[in-house]
Design an enzyme around this catalytic site. Structure first.
Site, PDB file in Angstrom:
ATOM      1  N   HIS A  15       0.844  -1.202   0.000  1.00 37.91           N
ATOM      2  CA  HIS A  15       0.000   0.000   0.000  1.00 37.91           C
ATOM      3  C   HIS A  15       0.875   1.247   0.000  1.00 37.91           C
ATOM      4  O   HIS A  15       1.247   1.776   1.044  1.00 37.91           O
ATOM      5  CB  HIS A  15      -0.915  -0.021   1.234  1.00 37.91           C
ATOM      6  N   HIS A  17       1.097   4.943  -2.261  1.00 37.86           N
ATOM      7  CA  HIS A  17       0.553   5.832  -3.293  1.00 37.86           C
ATOM      8  C   HIS A  17       1.677   6.613  -3.978  1.00 37.86           C
ATOM      9  O   HIS A  17       2.476   7.277  -3.302  1.00 37.86           O
ATOM     10  CB  HIS A  17      -0.431   6.822  -2.680  1.00 37.86           C
ATOM     11  N   ASP A  19       1.673   9.402  -5.874  1.00 40.31           N
ATOM     12  CA  ASP A  19       1.694  10.859  -5.755  1.00 40.31           C
ATOM     13  C   ASP A  19       1.931  11.346  -4.334  1.00 40.31           C
ATOM     14  O   ASP A  19       2.287  12.505  -4.124  1.00 40.31           O
ATOM     15  CB  ASP A  19       0.418  11.488  -6.327  1.00 40.31           C
ATOM     16  N   GLY A 172      -9.808   8.041  -1.963  1.00 41.65           N
ATOM     17  CA  GLY A 172     -10.482   9.326  -1.901  1.00 41.65           C
ATOM     18  C   GLY A 172     -11.478   9.417  -0.758  1.00 41.65           C
ATOM     19  O   GLY A 172     -11.267   8.854   0.320  1.00 41.65           O
ATOM     20  N   HIS A 199      -9.800   0.698  -0.042  1.00 37.19           N
ATOM     21  CA  HIS A 199      -9.716   1.520   1.158  1.00 37.19           C
ATOM     22  C   HIS A 199     -11.026   1.346   1.925  1.00 37.19           C
ATOM     23  O   HIS A 199     -12.097   1.606   1.388  1.00 37.19           O
ATOM     24  CB  HIS A 199      -9.541   2.996   0.790  1.00 37.19           C
ATOM     25  N   GLU A 202     -11.180   3.729   6.886  1.00 36.52           N
ATOM     26  CA  GLU A 202     -10.213   4.792   7.151  1.00 36.52           C
ATOM     27  C   GLU A 202     -10.914   6.047   7.679  1.00 36.52           C
ATOM     28  O   GLU A 202     -10.286   6.903   8.285  1.00 36.52           O
ATOM     29  CB  GLU A 202      -9.433   5.126   5.876  1.00 36.52           C
ATOM     30  N   ASP A 279       1.836   3.958   3.056  1.00 40.89           N
ATOM     31  CA  ASP A 279       0.719   4.714   2.510  1.00 40.89           C
ATOM     32  C   ASP A 279       1.261   5.852   1.640  1.00 40.89           C
ATOM     33  O   ASP A 279       1.207   5.785   0.418  1.00 40.89           O
ATOM     34  CB  ASP A 279      -0.186   5.247   3.619  1.00 40.89           C
TER      35      ASP A 279
END
Length: 341
Positions: A15, A17, A19, A172, A199, A202, A279
């Site tokens: 996991h 990301h 960006d 998101g 996801h 969260e 993350d």
């Protein structure tokens, strides 16, 4: 325990990301390409792209991504970014990395899904050749975007399954767009032949974890709200579901308002599979080495535990059986000297 030992231990990460994990040096390169002006001092730039410890929620945390989005609108930028994240992981001995990103966030200036995917794989391939790390890609849809857009992106991205695309995800705004909202598109997308991670939990909603389990998802990103509804552990056990835990980011977003509210100990005591993850390296100002240190400090996690968590992560990964077998051998060879002491 010495941080250098944690750094040298081989790891598996599921996991991460793209960006949210760019180094400051890469961000400066990307800004130059995009002709975007950024603070000249590293401390000021870091403050801009790192979520504050005082973030009030997931949505507050996500504001840090707004700085990065304009920088990832060309193929050159995406290739640089993918290479940078894989390089960082390789330098702390991550053997296998699943890097996820949302193509729609790089379509502001007209890039197509195919162009975006090609660029990302160019970057990961270069990192694999230079560092020996194995990198796979998970494509995310954005929950708050029109479902038709995500469906189109998934259908176009599937052409890259032979190049290293291994799964799909939704990221998101979880609070306003729960798993039930995504149920139909998840079922439709499964027909493309690749699995989903999702996801879930969260935003502090344990019922969203239950909904994700009901959808047949075998990996849950975060699953933080388990502490509010521990009886979900039995459902996870029955379905052999792996939790992709992200300690630093969960504390930042207040998904876990305290260490006691973080579900690691619940999962570990129940004997359920656990994956330890960053993350977002940059947004959460972390690394996998730092995460290991935090688990050891907060939960007294042992080397034997870390070995088990890496085996769990590898088993739950979307790699092929042959790839898993090779990495498992490397994990075993590296950990055995410590386990036999």
């Amino acid at each position: 325990m010495d941080a250098q030992l944690y750094r040298q231990l081989p790891k598996v990460e599921l996991h991460c990301h793209l960006d949210g994990s760019l180094s400051l040096g890469c961000i400066r390169q990307l800004a130059k390409l995009a002709q975007v002006k950024l603070p000249s001092e590293d401390a000021a730039l870091k403050a801009l792209v790192t979520a504050p410890a005082t973030a009030e929620s997931l949505m507050d945390y996500l504001k840090a991504f707004d700085v990065i989005r304009p920088l990832l609108q060309t193929q050159e930028a995406l290739a640089l970014a993918a290479y940078d994240v894989a390089r960082q992981a390789a330098k702390e001995h991550v053997l296998y990395l699943e890097m996820r990103f949302a193509p729609e966030l790089s379509m502001d200036q007209g890039l197509t899904v195919s162009e975006i995917m090609e660029a990302v794989f160019e970057g990961t391939q270069k990192a694999q050749e230079e560092y020996g790390i194995l990198v796979k890609i998970i494509v995310c849809g954005m929950r708050q975007s029109p479902l038709a857009r995500s469906k189109s992106i998934f259908e176009q991205a599937i052409a890259f399954a032979q190049k290293g695309l291994v799964g799909f995800d939704f990221a998101g705004n979880e609070l306003d767009f729960p798993p039930s909202y995504l149920a139909a598109i998840i079922e439709e997308t499964k027909s493309l032949g690749l699995p989903f991670t999702l996801h879930a939990g969260e935003c502090g909603c344990p019922n969203y974890i239950g909904d994700a389990i009901a959808l047949g998802v075998k990996r849950l990103g975060h699953a933080t709200a388990l502490s509010k509804q521990p009886d979900l552990l039995e459902d996870m056990r029955k379905q052999d579901i792996t939790a992709e835990l992200c300690l630093s980011s969960n504390l930042q977003t207040k998904a876990a308002p305290s260490i006691d509210a973080f579900p690691y100990q619940l999962l570990k005591t129940a004997g359920l599979p656990i994956s330890i993850n960053t993350d977002n390296r940059t947004v959460s100002d972390t690394s996998l080495t730092k995460e290991y240190q935090l688990y050891a400090a907060y939960f007294d996690t042992s080397l034997a535990d870390f070995y088990q968590h890496n085996q769990d992560a590898l088993k739950a990964s979307f790699a092929s059986k042959a790839e898993k077998a090779k990495i498992l051998q490397r994990l075993s060879a590296a950990y055995q000297p410590y386990l036999n002491q």
